[in-house]
Design a protein around this motif. Structure first.
Motif, short mmCIF file in Angstrom:
data_model
loop_
_atom_site.label_atom_id
_atom_site.label_comp_id
_atom_site.label_asym_id
_atom_site.label_seq_id
_atom_site.Cartn_x
_atom_site.Cartn_y
_atom_site.Cartn_z
N ARG A 158 6.65 33.25 20.43
CA ARG A 158 7.25 32.24 21.32
C ARG A 158 6.20 31.29 21.91
O ARG A 158 6.55 30.21 22.41
N ASP A 163 12.18 28.78 18.64
CA ASP A 163 13.27 29.72 18.37
C ASP A 163 12.71 30.98 17.72
O ASP A 163 12.09 30.90 16.65
N THR A 165 14.14 34.97 16.84
CA THR A 165 15.22 35.95 16.87
C THR A 165 14.80 37.19 16.09
O THR A 165 13.87 37.15 15.28
N THR A 180 11.22 26.05 14.50
CA THR A 180 10.95 24.99 15.47
C THR A 180 9.54 25.12 16.06
O THR A 180 9.35 25.47 17.24
#
Length: 382
Positions: A158, A163, A165, A180
């Motif tokens: 991050r 993004d 996940t 991104t």
């Protein structure tokens, strides 16, 4: 695509092979499964593979997803050589290129397959490079065995991607998907921490240590190496050349070169991050002219009976497994490269009991130091 491709054909060689050591695991298969749609949409030279252990990701992407012009970076030379051997075995030798971590590896990449490194620093350096050089629409599929994954890995990703996940667990494995990439302005204060190599001054030893993310111990000096440093003045005197085998960040090589102004040291390691770190450490300590750094599988590039002195702080892990095989391989190569009468100075965790192996493989071995955790021995080549 190659319908006959089978992961079962892949081997670890030249890395240590044993019944409990495997060339492929469930995380390789899960990464490929999670990335299947992205791989199918990727064009030539848009797929990058990082930290592929022995070729499963690279060859799986080529054979099962039809990826072409794959660019690959593996820190471990043993993994790079295993990939080459496995690619030749399955007929895919021309399907990829091996490159250093950086712009050439990552420019225009839209899909990155990554075996998560154990080190958060290594992950940070990799993620920063991807975010900096890859395409704006890049997607990273970063997987591993759950027992080796931590929430901190999500946080590292991050720092560099908007993004992140996580997949559902499957066969004790999981994949983190990152997309991104953040710009330098968006990274902000994290940009300084992601500039490599890092550097630290150890005033008590008069040494500066430089380290890339995947280098063992980073800019610290591990306690085994610290203990071996106490014996530098006792190592075979008046030699002209020495080898720091498994040099890591090059602490022993630079310390030897500083202590003995007439000595030339070869620092050898199979890790790309280690050799880059060792070169930077030699420069930082003013001994770059007398320290030659080479990336090698043990001492494969060194001639028989050519060395007068070898120093070694052997690893006792192969990947995530505790295994004596890597140390024994290093002892054997040291024995081959030492001249008769040459010395191997080794520091090792006392509980590992390496002295009988050193006696057998190298020559007469005696203890020169022992503390609460480590033993230092000198073995003289017969």
């Amino acid at each position: 695509m190659t319908s006959e491709f089978s992961f079962d054909r892949l081997r670890r060689r030249p890395d240590v092979e044993a019944a409990n050591l495997f060339a492929v695991d469930a995380s390789d298969r899960l990464i490929l499964a999670e990335a299947a749609t992205a791989l199918a949409a990727a064009g030539p030279a848009e797929v990058v593979v990082i930290e592929d252990h022995y070729g499963a990701l690279t060859l799986g992407a080529a054979a099962l997803a039809g990826a072409r012009g794959i660019r690959v970076h593996q820190d471990a030379l043993s993994g790079e050589l295993a990939l080459a051997a496995n690619a030749a075995e399955v007929g895919l030798a021309g399907g990829y290129r091996s490159l250093d971590l950086g712009e050439e590896l990552l420019t225009s990449a839209r899909v990155v397959l990554l075996q998560l490194p154990r080190s958060l620093s290594a992950l940070d350096e990799i993620a920063a490079a991807i975010a900096r050089f890859a395409a704006a629409d890049v997607t990273v599929f970063a997987g591993g065995r759950i027992k080796h994954m931590t929430p901190a890995m999500n946080e590292v990703l991050r720092r560099h991607f908007g993004d992140v996940t996580a997949s559902l667990a499957a066969q004790k494995s999981r994949v983190l998907t990152a997309s991104t990439p953040l710009t330098a302005d968006q990274v902000g204060g994290n940009a300084v921490a992601s500039e490599w190599p890092h550097r630290a001054v150890h005033a008590d030893l008069g040494l500066t240590v430089c380290a890339h993310g995947a280098a063992f111990a980073g800019t610290t000096i591990d306690i085994g190496t610290r203990y071996l440093l106490e014996f530098i003045d006792r190592m075979k005197p008046e030699v002209q050349t020495a080898i720091d085998l498994g040099c890591g960040t090059g602490v022993l090589a630079s310390a030897l070169a500083r202590a003995r102004p007439a000595l030339h040291v070869t620092a050898s390691d199979q890790s790309a991050a280690a050799i880059a770190s060792a070169r930077a450490t030699a420069v930082a300590n003013g001994v770059a002219g007398r320290v030659t750094v080479v990336r090698d599988d043990a001492l494969a590039r060194q001639p028989d009976a050519s060395a007068e002195l070898i120093v070694l702080n052997p690893p006792f892990h192969i990947g995530s497994s505790v295994h004596a095989g890597i140390a024994l391989k290093l002892f054997e190569d040291a024995a081959r490269v030492l001249k008769p009468g040459g010395e191997l100075w080794t520091v090792w965790n006392t509980h590992l009991g390496y002295r009988p192996a050193l006696n057998r493989l190298v020559g007469p071995t005696h203890q020169v130091g022992r503390n609460t955790k480590f033993t230092v021995t000198v073995s003289t080549r017969r």
